[in-house]
Enzyme design. Structure first.
Site: not given
Length: 296
Positions: A38, A185
């Site tokens: 991320s 993610d």
């Protein structure tokens, strides 16, 4: 001394990484291989491209994070329609502006695909919801999807890793079957992939230092769950931490800089310059305290 580094997820809290990098340089630590999930993947990609932390800091200071808000055009015409996107597109914002911005920054250093980065010097973690797999890019591209990493854009890999569920629309990736994989993610399955540089049957060439935007798992307070929203939040947090917590044993914790960021929401793209500077300072202070006693 040359080291490898792994950066956790954490959204806008990642400004703290800049301060940590400053303290690393003061201790004459030189980064070789880098990895992240991320927000950590964003930083790792910029570092792998050859950016110095001062350049990254200047780049982010000029950046208005709100420019990454890019819902489809029709949402401006139909009030409240963007919430329908949660049902039909599984996210509010497209994420295209963020990906384009990152592509432009990497292009300035001549980085377009993974062919342009020294082999194994950048690893990006994503979550494949369709296959139920944690995926490391570029390592798993050929094996899982039949995709040549030499032709896979670095900016796309990072955009997928930073695809915070329900905030950004998931990316879809064609694979070996007719069904496309829904990618979100990487923090959903591993928010702190300290394990990513482990090599079976091989001794590490360099120490691996992790930088995590939270307290140690030993001091995390129990959550109070009184309603469905709090339960959903706890569910996501538990999933993000469970895999990594099992790996981060006592022996691994001695190689982790913990930066406990307080009172800053992961997706608060409206944070002020003062808050950004506070995050940088917190990263610098915590990293300096750790490195003063670190013995790799």
């Amino acid at each position: 001394m040359k080291i490898d580094a792994v950066f956790s997820g954490g959204g806008v809290k990642a400004f703290a990484f800049i301060g940590a990098l400053e303290s690393m340089e003061e201790k004459n630590l030189e980064l070789e291989r880098v990895a992240g999930t991320s927000a950590g993947a964003i930083l790792a990609a910029l570092l792998a491209a050859g950016y110095h932390y001062k350049e990254i800091n200047a780049m982010l200071e000029e950046l208005d994070l709100k420019t990454f808000f890019d819902p489809p055009t029709f949402t401006k015409l139909i009030p409240g329609s963007k919430w329908l996107l949660l049902y039909f597109q599984n996210g509010i914002y497209k994420g295209d502006k963020f990906e384009k911005w990152l592509q432009q920054q990497l292009a300035k250093k001549g980085i377009y695909t993974f062919r342009d980065i020294k082999e194994s010097y950048l690893k990006v973690v994503v979550s494949d919801l369709t296959l139920g797999k944690l995926v490391v890019i570029p390592d798993d591209l050929e094996r899982i999807y039949g995709i040549d990493p030499n032709h896979f854009p670095v900016s796309m890999a990072v955009r997928m890793s930073a695809g915070f569920p329900y905030f950004f629309m998931p990316k879809k990736l064609s694979g070996k079957t007719k069904d496309k994989s829904v990618i979100v993610d990487g923090g959903l399955l591993s928010n702190f992939p300290l394990w990513v540089f482990d090599q079976e049957h091989h001794r590490r060439k360099r120490p691996v230092l992790g930088v995590k935007l939270s307290d140690s798992t030993e001091v995390v307070r129990p959550r109070r769950i009184k309603n469905a929203l709090e339960m959903l939040h706890a569910l996501f947090s538990t999933m993000k931490q469970a895999h990594d917590a099992r790996y981060v044993s006592t022996s691994k914790r001695v190689n982790i800089i913990f930066i406990p960021v307080k009172n800053v929401d992961t997706t608060d793209f409206t944070i002020s310059q003062d808050v950004k500077q506070r995050l940088v300072e917190e990263g610098k202070v915590n990293a300096k305290q750790f490195l003063n006693y670190w013995s790799p």
